[in-house]
Design an enzyme around this catalytic site. Sequence first.
Site, PDB file in Angstrom:
ATOM      1  N   LYS A   1      38.262  45.095  21.326  1.00 19.62           N
ATOM      2  CA  LYS A   1      38.878  45.494  22.593  1.00 19.62           C
ATOM      3  C   LYS A   1      40.070  46.399  22.292  1.00 19.62           C
ATOM      4  CE  LYS A   1      40.494  43.379  26.961  1.00 19.62           C
ATOM      5  NZ  LYS A   1      40.753  42.110  27.660  1.00 19.62           N
TER       6      LYS A   1
ATOM      7  N   SER B   1      38.442  41.722  32.196  1.00 20.02           N
ATOM      8  CA  SER B   1      38.822  43.053  31.760  1.00 20.02           C
ATOM      9  C   SER B   1      38.140  43.509  30.473  1.00 20.02           C
ATOM     10  CB  SER B   1      40.335  43.112  31.569  1.00 20.02           C
ATOM     11  OG  SER B   1      40.728  42.282  30.485  1.00 20.02           O
TER      12      SER B   1
ATOM     13  N   SER C   1      39.039  37.035  31.213  1.00 19.36           N
ATOM     14  CA  SER C   1      38.557  38.343  30.754  1.00 19.36           C
ATOM     15  C   SER C   1      37.555  38.333  29.612  1.00 19.36           C
ATOM     16  CB  SER C   1      39.731  39.227  30.352  1.00 19.36           C
ATOM     17  OG  SER C   1      40.267  39.813  31.503  1.00 19.36           O
TER      18      SER C   1
HETATM   19  N1  GLN Z   1      41.162  39.348  36.199  1.00 17.87           N
HETATM   20  C1  GLN Z   1      42.351  38.688  35.771  1.00 17.87           C
HETATM   21  C2  GLN Z   1      43.539  39.597  35.933  1.00 17.87           C
HETATM   22  O1  GLN Z   1      43.362  40.693  36.383  1.00 17.87           O
HETATM   23  C3  GLN Z   1      42.217  38.228  34.353  1.00 17.87           C
HETATM   24  C4  GLN Z   1      42.311  39.334  33.378  1.00 17.87           C
HETATM   25  C5  GLN Z   1      42.348  38.860  31.964  1.00 17.87           C
HETATM   26  O2  GLN Z   1      41.927  37.755  31.642  1.00 17.87           O
HETATM   27  N2  GLN Z   1      42.897  39.709  31.119  1.00 17.87           N
HETATM   28  O3  GLN Z   1      44.639  39.241  35.664  1.00 17.87           O
END
Ligand code: GLN
Length: 493
Positions: free
Chosen positions: A90, A165, A189
């Site tokens: 990532k 994400s 995510s």
């Molecule tokens: N969708 C969640 C957020 O926008 C989690 C994102 C994540 O786990 N990085 O904060």
Amino acid sequence: MSAPTRTVVTVSTGDPGTAANIAADVRAGRRTAVDVLAQHFARIDAHEGDVHAFNLVLRQQAGEQAATVDAAVAAGIDPGPLAGIPVALKDNLCTRGIETTCSSRILEGWKPPYSATVVQRLAAAGAVAVGKTNLDEFAMGSSTENSAFGPTRNPHDHTKVPGGSSGGSAAAVAAGFASIALGSDTGGSIRQPASLCGIVGMKPTYGLVSRYGLVAYASSLDQIGPFAHTVEDAALLLENIAGHDPADSTSIDAPPPSLVAAVRRGRADGVPGLRVGIVEELSGEGMSSDVLARLDVAVDRLRTAGATVGHVSVESTKLCLSAYYLIAPAEASSNLSRYDGVRYGLRVSQGAANVEEMMANTRAAGFGAEVKRRIMLGTYALSAGYYDAYYGQAQKVRTLIIEDFRRAYQQFDVLITPTSPTTAFSFGDKTADPFTMYLTDVCTIPSNLAGDPAISVPCGVGDDGMPIGVQLLGPALSEAVLLGAAAVIEKGN
Ligand code: GLN
């Protein structure tokens, strides 16, 4: 509607096989790391143009890493337990001398002076890094639509999101661009994109994997974890990145757990006597019927393998979204203050009369809309006069959820829920109203707030033919138990 385009691979003969197979073959000299890499690059060349999993493909470096692995094998030296396995990273994991963008304009061109601990551990274990994957900017989002460099497409259907994400990492594995991948999970995510792309994804216990070199979003929630085609591959990857790191003060000072063995035990012996609790608040209202049908299938598989199943109420899960969307933005607003036009990447000095104006111009130009929204939400929640009402209150809810889970784990060894309320949605479906996007994380956020591990494992498809994952949750450091149970669910696929 046109037929969905598919680039997804299933692990079978003719394919490179599982990561465990690749490493075993490369270590024994039956295959070369260079050949394995070429197979993956052929898929990247054929499909990356449609999928857009990567911000950067590390063609040269990967070739060199693979050649080094092969040279070691030829010299009779064991290159390590991940020998020759192509892995995707990532793009919020620091890689020394290689752009690390977090899919944000504000970091464009920035090259970290060091590599994340996990990146170093992968290289030391013989893995081959194929590229840096796309994400929602600074990991804020659930669809990868918030990337400054354009979205990633779901390899099962290019009109659908891969989740987020870590959508790029999930898509890279599902499309066969990499055998395994790393993501970060702050509120889901890793698990949500794994579910939407039909692969395995795990968020380990907070502190099990070093966060050193992970660009911070919300530091008390962030955790790095694996993506893989199989539960065993996820265990293999996690085993090799876990363990104490003095460079991360929140790292747990204990030897890394033995996880692959737990998967094999689960596969061979089932889960006799395992007490499984279905979380009432997350297994009814708000979940689509095809997702709930697959949850039932997963529960049946566990029961058949020897588990006893009951229902459990974890009431404070209802409060988790509200608490998360105060705590995460609050921490983000602090963490992201470092992007000031001086220390990293972008600087917009044109038209600025002084340093303060330069900073404002840089941040206005460099951050996308969602990141700005989070910084404003977080700054507000932390401001004098509001701190107790918002941030303080959210911290109390966090304590409630920890206690609620502790009670649930007195009765049950693991809990089960869907990973995501629906299958992958279409581009643009949830971008108009941020709140509908936030709702997609309702099942995954509780374990981040509690600091506990959770895994998403594929369990069939929905009415639209798209993958569905189920989530297993357990108390801190129960990774081996979760992986063993996940192997039982996987075995039925
Ligand atoms: N969708 C969640 C957020 O926008 C989690 C994102 C994540 O786990 N990085 O904060």
